[in-house]
Design a protein around this motif. Structure first.
Motif, PDB file in Angstrom:
ATOM      1  N   LEU A 281     -11.656  -7.008 -20.919  1.00  0.00           N
ATOM      2  CA  LEU A 281     -12.164  -6.615 -19.613  1.00  0.00           C
ATOM      3  C   LEU A 281     -13.440  -5.782 -19.742  1.00  0.00           C
ATOM      4  N   LYS A 282     -13.424  -4.833 -20.649  1.00  0.00           N
ATOM      5  CA  LYS A 282     -14.591  -3.971 -20.857  1.00  0.00           C
ATOM      6  C   LYS A 282     -15.795  -4.810 -21.284  1.00  0.00           C
ATOM      7  N   LYS A 283     -15.586  -5.762 -22.174  1.00  0.00           N
ATOM      8  CA  LYS A 283     -16.661  -6.630 -22.648  1.00  0.00           C
ATOM      9  C   LYS A 283     -17.207  -7.486 -21.510  1.00  0.00           C
ATOM     10  N   LEU A 284     -16.326  -8.126 -20.752  1.00  0.00           N
ATOM     11  CA  LEU A 284     -16.756  -8.972 -19.638  1.00  0.00           C
ATOM     12  C   LEU A 284     -17.493  -8.160 -18.574  1.00  0.00           C
ATOM     13  N   ARG A 285     -16.985  -6.982 -18.271  1.00  0.00           N
ATOM     14  CA  ARG A 285     -17.630  -6.136 -17.273  1.00  0.00           C
ATOM     15  C   ARG A 285     -19.007  -5.668 -17.729  1.00  0.00           C
ATOM     16  N   SER A 286     -19.168  -5.417 -19.010  1.00  0.00           N
ATOM     17  CA  SER A 286     -20.476  -4.971 -19.515  1.00  0.00           C
ATOM     18  C   SER A 286     -21.495  -6.113 -19.484  1.00  0.00           C
ATOM     19  N   GLU A 287     -21.019  -7.355 -19.524  1.00  0.00           N
ATOM     20  CA  GLU A 287     -21.905  -8.517 -19.484  1.00  0.00           C
ATOM     21  C   GLU A 287     -22.190  -8.993 -18.058  1.00  0.00           C
ATOM     22  N   CYS A 288     -21.438  -8.498 -17.093  1.00  0.00           N
ATOM     23  CA  CYS A 288     -21.586  -8.914 -15.699  1.00  0.00           C
ATOM     24  C   CYS A 288     -22.875  -8.335 -15.108  1.00  0.00           C
ATOM     25  N   ASN A 289     -23.543  -9.112 -14.261  1.00  0.00           N
ATOM     26  CA  ASN A 289     -24.785  -8.654 -13.629  1.00  0.00           C
ATOM     27  C   ASN A 289     -24.543  -7.921 -12.317  1.00  0.00           C
ATOM     28  N   HIS A 290     -23.312  -7.891 -11.835  1.00  0.00           N
ATOM     29  CA  HIS A 290     -22.935  -7.197 -10.592  1.00  0.00           C
ATOM     30  C   HIS A 290     -23.843  -7.598  -9.422  1.00  0.00           C
ATOM     31  N   ILE A 291     -24.071  -8.886  -9.271  1.00  0.00           N
ATOM     32  CA  ILE A 291     -24.984  -9.380  -8.237  1.00  0.00           C
ATOM     33  C   ILE A 291     -24.393  -9.225  -6.844  1.00  0.00           C
ATOM     34  N   ASP A 292     -23.136  -9.590  -6.675  1.00  0.00           N
ATOM     35  CA  ASP A 292     -22.488  -9.541  -5.364  1.00  0.00           C
ATOM     36  C   ASP A 292     -21.539  -8.351  -5.332  1.00  0.00           C
ATOM     37  N   LYS A 293     -21.753  -7.438  -4.381  1.00  0.00           N
ATOM     38  CA  LYS A 293     -20.896  -6.250  -4.315  1.00  0.00           C
ATOM     39  C   LYS A 293     -20.375  -6.063  -2.901  1.00  0.00           C
ATOM     40  N   VAL A 294     -19.215  -5.418  -2.815  1.00  0.00           N
ATOM     41  CA  VAL A 294     -18.568  -5.147  -1.538  1.00  0.00           C
ATOM     42  C   VAL A 294     -18.048  -3.714  -1.544  1.00  0.00           C
ATOM     43  N   ILE A 295     -17.862  -3.166  -0.335  1.00  0.00           N
ATOM     44  CA  ILE A 295     -17.267  -1.830  -0.233  1.00  0.00           C
ATOM     45  C   ILE A 295     -15.752  -2.008  -0.205  1.00  0.00           C
ATOM     46  N   LYS A 296     -15.067  -1.262  -1.053  1.00  0.00           N
ATOM     47  CA  LYS A 296     -13.604  -1.317  -1.132  1.00  0.00           C
ATOM     48  C   LYS A 296     -13.037   0.074  -1.304  1.00  0.00           C
ATOM     49  N   PHE A 297     -11.778   0.217  -0.923  1.00  0.00           N
ATOM     50  CA  PHE A 297     -11.047   1.428  -1.253  1.00  0.00           C
ATOM     51  C   PHE A 297     -10.591   1.313  -2.701  1.00  0.00           C
ATOM     52  N   THR A 298     -10.882   2.324  -3.504  1.00  0.00           N
ATOM     53  CA  THR A 298     -10.387   2.369  -4.879  1.00  0.00           C
ATOM     54  C   THR A 298      -9.432   3.551  -4.995  1.00  0.00           C
ATOM     55  N   TYR A 299      -8.558   3.484  -5.952  1.00  0.00           N
ATOM     56  CA  TYR A 299      -7.555   4.531  -6.144  1.00  0.00           C
ATOM     57  C   TYR A 299      -7.664   5.049  -7.576  1.00  0.00           C
ATOM     58  N   PRO A 300      -8.570   6.016  -7.792  1.00  0.00           N
ATOM     59  CA  PRO A 300      -8.716   6.577  -9.141  1.00  0.00           C
ATOM     60  C   PRO A 300      -7.399   7.173  -9.640  1.00  0.00           C
TER      61      PRO A 300
ATOM     62  N   LEU B  77     -13.807   5.246  -1.015  1.00  0.00           N
ATOM     63  CA  LEU B  77     -14.679   4.109  -0.775  1.00  0.00           C
ATOM     64  C   LEU B  77     -15.754   4.043  -1.849  1.00  0.00           C
ATOM     65  N   ARG B  78     -15.906   2.854  -2.433  1.00  0.00           N
ATOM     66  CA  ARG B  78     -16.903   2.640  -3.479  1.00  0.00           C
ATOM     67  C   ARG B  78     -17.476   1.235  -3.333  1.00  0.00           C
ATOM     68  N   TRP B  79     -18.712   1.056  -3.809  1.00  0.00           N
ATOM     69  CA  TRP B  79     -19.248  -0.285  -3.976  1.00  0.00           C
ATOM     70  C   TRP B  79     -18.602  -0.852  -5.233  1.00  0.00           C
ATOM     71  N   VAL B  80     -18.050  -2.071  -5.101  1.00  0.00           N
ATOM     72  CA  VAL B  80     -17.341  -2.706  -6.203  1.00  0.00           C
ATOM     73  C   VAL B  80     -17.914  -4.107  -6.406  1.00  0.00           C
TER      74      VAL B  80
ATOM     75  N   PRO C 257     -21.160   4.221  -1.465  1.00  0.00           N
ATOM     76  CA  PRO C 257     -21.810   3.858  -0.209  1.00  0.00           C
ATOM     77  C   PRO C 257     -22.383   5.080   0.502  1.00  0.00           C
ATOM     78  N   ARG C 258     -23.506   4.837   1.211  1.00  0.00           N
ATOM     79  CA  ARG C 258     -24.104   5.897   2.026  1.00  0.00           C
ATOM     80  C   ARG C 258     -23.271   6.071   3.287  1.00  0.00           C
ATOM     81  N   GLU C 259     -23.493   7.165   3.985  1.00  0.00           N
ATOM     82  CA  GLU C 259     -22.701   7.497   5.170  1.00  0.00           C
ATOM     83  C   GLU C 259     -22.761   6.385   6.219  1.00  0.00           C
ATOM     84  N   GLU C 260     -23.944   5.829   6.457  1.00  0.00           N
ATOM     85  CA  GLU C 260     -24.063   4.769   7.459  1.00  0.00           C
ATOM     86  C   GLU C 260     -23.353   3.486   7.020  1.00  0.00           C
ATOM     87  N   GLU C 261     -23.308   3.227   5.716  1.00  0.00           N
ATOM     88  CA  GLU C 261     -22.578   2.070   5.196  1.00  0.00           C
ATOM     89  C   GLU C 261     -21.075   2.271   5.377  1.00  0.00           C
TER      90      GLU C 261
END
Length: 73
Positions: free
Chosen positions: A21-40, A48-51, A62-66
Motif C-alpha cells: 500500500l505504501k509503495k502504491l500510494r507513493s507512486e500515485c499521482n493523486h489526480i482525482d481527489k474528494v473531500i471525505k471524513f477520515t478517522y485518525p 474532513l480531509r481531501w483524499v 479543505p478550506r472553510e468554503e470547501e
C-alpha cells in the motif's frame, strides 16, 4: 484459540500489505481527489480531509468554503 504460527503468518501478511500500500500510494499521482471524513487513530469523530479517490491517501485539508459546500450536499 489460534496457534502462534497462525498469528505470525497474519502479522507477516499485514506487514506485506502495508508495504505494498505504501509503495502504491507513493507512486500515485493523486489526480482525482474528494473531500471525505477520515478517522485518525484514536479519534472517534471524523475529520474532513481531501483524499485521493484512487489510493485513499490524505492529500490535503479543505478550506472553510470547501467544507461549507461539502456539508450542504
Amino acid at each position: 484459540m489460534t496457534s502462534d504460527s497462525e498469528i505470525k503468518r497474519l502479522i507477516r501478511l499485514n506487514s506485506d500489505i502495508e508495504y505494498k500500500l505504501k509503495k502504491l500510494r507513493s507512486e500515485c499521482n493523486h489526480i482525482d481527489k474528494v473531500i471525505k471524513f477520515t478517522y485518525p487513530c484514536g479519534y472517534t469523530t471524523g475529520k474532513l480531509r481531501w483524499v485521493c479517490s484512487e489510493c485513499e491517501s490524505i492529500v490535503g485539508y479543505p478550506r472553510e468554503e470547501e467544507i461549507k459546500s461539502f456539508l450542504k450536499k
